[in-house]
Design a protein around this motif. Structure first.
Motif, PDB file in Angstrom:
ATOM      1  N   VAL A 539      -0.403  10.057   9.606  1.00 40.36           N
ATOM      2  CA  VAL A 539      -1.871  10.159   9.620  1.00 40.36           C
ATOM      3  C   VAL A 539      -2.341  10.475  11.036  1.00 40.36           C
ATOM      4  CG1 VAL A 539      -4.027   8.889   9.348  1.00 40.36           C
ATOM      5  CG2 VAL A 539      -2.251   8.664   7.622  1.00 40.36           C
ATOM      6  N   GLU A 572      -5.499   9.585   2.933  1.00 38.84           N
ATOM      7  CA  GLU A 572      -5.731   9.824   4.359  1.00 38.84           C
ATOM      8  C   GLU A 572      -5.006  11.083   4.838  1.00 38.84           C
ATOM      9  OE1 GLU A 572      -6.710   5.664   3.559  1.00 38.84           O
ATOM     10  OE2 GLU A 572      -4.977   6.920   3.082  1.00 38.84           O
ATOM     11  N   CYS A 576      -6.894  14.472   6.263  1.00 30.98           N
ATOM     12  CA  CYS A 576      -6.571  15.051   7.575  1.00 30.98           C
ATOM     13  C   CYS A 576      -6.282  16.547   7.455  1.00 30.98           C
ATOM     14  CB  CYS A 576      -5.369  14.340   8.198  1.00 30.98           C
ATOM     15  SG  CYS A 576      -5.711  12.705   8.835  1.00 30.98           S
TER      16      CYS A 576
END
Length: 687
Positions: A539, A572, A576
């Motif tokens: 992440v 997540e 991104c």
């Protein structure tokens, strides 16, 4: 001319003065007075102006005395000119004396003093004078009054007063004046309110000239909004009919340098050549480019530009020495210093700090001692920053005793001084001495320990797991405040006491500050040191690639995460990736990715029913002013998260950027009618 009378001299003064030949104005006035001829009213005004422009206080005082002796001193226009002259010369005391002696003042008199105080960094005095102007005399403030007040607000970062001045400009429609509008923009930027400045630029400046673009560009660059600065520069080239000048380029180059965006620096270099700008003669622009190539690790290009430039001041030499340090060629930086002396360019404190860093990097005690001797002979050792750098150099060269002697001999210390010695003790394993020094700091000085102090003492006292959280939190705090070098320093100081969270926090910090490539390199170092990346690591890494525009690298690491480490992408990760494509302007690809996922692999699940990814897409549409795709994203968001007012705000701003004023007004009415309310912010940190 066989005969020259006063009229001839006055006409000559008028010709010189109206064309800006101020040195000649003073020469002719002096000749006139020597011959016993009297300058007329216009010649006196030009003479006063010439003293201010030529920065000649002595001539200004002589002319002022002449005026007093000949009864000119009480004239309002002459008094105003004298005030303007003295403030330009930095003698506010003399200007204020003229102001106080005036039996009658007009708005120009007040404006001259307000502007003078503002230009000399005395914002509070400028505000007091403005209040006196309103209370004592029945005068209407002019545009110049507000320009002076806005300058004062920016100088002292008085945001509240700045907002008041802004409000005074909106009602009478004065924001249509591009000078006032640009000054409001500049005021908000100097007060650190970047978003307010952006809104002023996009929505309130009806006329944008190059000064307006340059102001916002400089504000972005100075406030660490490097990607925003690059995008704004690209917009200037593509959307406006304006041509960037050397100021434009000098403002965007540092942003590109901090992002280590070598490709953009080369494009800008090409633009400089096409525009015919002279890097050789323009020392500011030349220094910026030398510094940028050094920070982008193209030391050959940096050296070439430096060789071709006119090495007139210390700044460009400092940039080159810094470049050598960054590119692990510190010895060449030291050699460059000897060449600098041969060119008879006077070094400054920054030069000395750079050289001491070079010696520390090399671990060369001999060279460091020579530089120390030079600093002592030239008086640089009295500068605190130089002394602190000198202490750090001795520590890195393994001579803690010399560092301690220097510490004890310093007449003035700051917290950096104490931290430098503390870090030195920890570096050589003298934990007990570090604790003693910390106690001495608390008992004997007024300096308050800062985060660097605390993490150093923590390392000295223990390396237990509890301290991981302290160190990691400090790294995260430094990175989020743009102090990435401090964050990196703490990360390195942790040594073998790092855990996985330490690496993850550092990766994320590098990314949010535009050091994406360094974040990618850090993953390899993490693996080499025996740490296995986890879901949070990726992440952080994908976020770093997103902030730095590294699309191909981001796709590679996404694939690596799935194939090598068997980590299944979560929300997540996908957010991104969507954000990464969106920031790069590849909005159509981001849209199709929400529908289908990445071609490299990884099950996207049902991303189309996730508000977060549509929000990331809408934010990217706002950045790149893609109204059509933004409307599609907002339709999905209204279905998935109808009560989230943040998305409506984004859409309203998108409409404004696209000059679709009716739609923007309709979105704002939703708030005004009370259909949506912003929720108050709160902190999730447990104290």
């Amino acid at each position: 001319m066989p005969v020259r009378d006063a009229m001839s001299y006055n006409f000559l003064i008028y010709c010189f003065g109206s064309n800006g030949f101020y040195g000649e104005v003073l020469n002719v006035v002096c000749s006139m007075l020597d011959l016993g001829l009297f300058p007329n009213f216009g010649s006196i005004l030009y003479a006063i102006m010439a003293c201010g422009e030529m920065r000649s206080l002595e001539s200004g005082i002589l002319i002022h005395n002449y005026l007093i002796q000949n009864g000119f001193g009480l004239n309002v226009r002459i008094a105003n000119s004298l005030i303007s002259m003295y403030t330009k010369l930095g003698r506010l005391d003399l200007g204020y004396q003229v102001f106080n002696d005036m039996p009658e003042r007009d708005v120009v008199s007040w404006n001259s003093m307000i502007t003078g105080f503002a230009q000399n960094g005395k914002g509070d005095e400028a505000f007091d004078l403005y209040l006196s102007m309103k209370n004592v005399e029945d005068l209407v403030p002019s545009r110049v009054t507000f320009l002076g007040l806005l300058l004062a607000c920016g100088q002292v970062q008085n945001l509240n007063m700045g907002k008041i001045v802004h409000g005074h400009l909106i009602h009478p429609g004065l924001m249509s004046d591009f000078r006032l509008g640009t000054s409001v923009l500049d005021m908000y930027l100097k007060c650190g309110e970047v978003e307010c400045a952006r809104i002023i630029f996009e929505e309130e400046l009806l006329e944008k000239n190059l000064v307006s673009w340059n102001s916002l560009l400089a504000g972005y660059s100075q406030n660490g909004c490097d990607w925003e600065a690059v995008f704004l520069f690209q917009r200037l080239l593509s959307e406006s009919n304006l041509k960037p000048d050397s100021i434009t380029i000098a403002n965007v180059v540092p942003a590109c340098a901090r992002l280590a965006n070598l490709q953009m620096i080369r494009l800008i270099h090409t633009l400089i050549i096409k525009k015919g700008l002279q890097l050789v003669s323009d020392i500011v622009l030349g220094t910026s480019m030398v510094d940028a190539y050094g920070k982008c690790f193209d030391i050959k290009a940096s050296t070439f530009l430096f060789t071709c430039s006119r090495k007139q001041n210390a700044a460009i030499w400092n940039a080159m020495i810094s470049g050598y340090n960054l590119n692990h060629s510190a010895y060449q930086g030291i050699e460059l210093f000897t060449e600098m002396l041969r060119y008879e360019v006077l070094p400054d404190t920054i030069t000395m700090v750079m050289l001491l860093q070079s010696c520390g990097e090399l671990g060369s005690l001999k060279q460091g001692s020579i530089i120390h001797g030079y600093c002592f002979s030239k008086g640089f050792n009295w500068h605190l920053t130089v002394s602190n750098a000198m202490m750090d150099m001795y520590i890195k060269c393994g001579c803690i005793r010399s560092s301690l002697i220097l510490f004890n001999s310093m007449c003035y210390k700051n917290i950096v001084t104490w931290n430098t010695l503390l870090c030195g003790y920890v570096r050589i394993g003298r934990s007990a001495m570090a604790i003693d020094l910390f106690n001495q700091l608390q008992w004997e000085t007024q300096h308050r320990p800062d985060p660097v102090t605390m993490i150093t003492v923590t390392q000295a006292s223990s390396t237990g797991s509890a301290n991981h959280g302290v160190a990691n939190s400090l790294i995260d705090a430094y990175a989020k405040n743009g102090l990435i070098h401090s964050a990196w320093s703490l990360f390195e100081q942790m040594g073998k006491s790092k855990d996985n969270s330490s690496w993850n926090v550092m990766l994320a910090g590098l990314g949010m500050n535009g050091y994406g490539r360094k974040a990618c390199a850090l993953l390899s170092q993490m693996e080499e040191d025996g740490y296995e990346p986890n879901s949070i690591t990726f992440v952080s890494l994908l976020s770093s690639c997103s902030h730095s525009g590294l699309i191909d690298e981001g796709c590679y690491y996404f694939n690596l995460m799935v194939t090598k480490y068997n980590i299944q992408p979560c929300l997540e990760h996908w957010t991104c990736v969507i954000d990464m494509f969106g920031r790069a302007g590849r909005l159509e690809e981001a849209y199709h990715m929400i529908q289908n996922g990445l071609p490299q692999g990884g099950d996207p699940g049902n991303l189309s029913n996730c508000a977060a990814v549509w929000g990331a897409l809408l934010s990217a549409c706002r950045m790149h002013v893609n109204v059509e795709l933004g409307e599609l994203a907002s339709q999905q968001l209204s279905r998935l998260s109808p009560d989230n007012c943040g998305y409506y705000t984004l859409l309203s701003n998108l409409y404004s950027s696209g000059r679709r004023w009716n739609e923007a007004a309709n979105m704002r009415r939703v708030f005004e009618d009370g259909k949506l309310m912003k929720k108050p912010g709160f902190s999730t940190v447990n104290v």
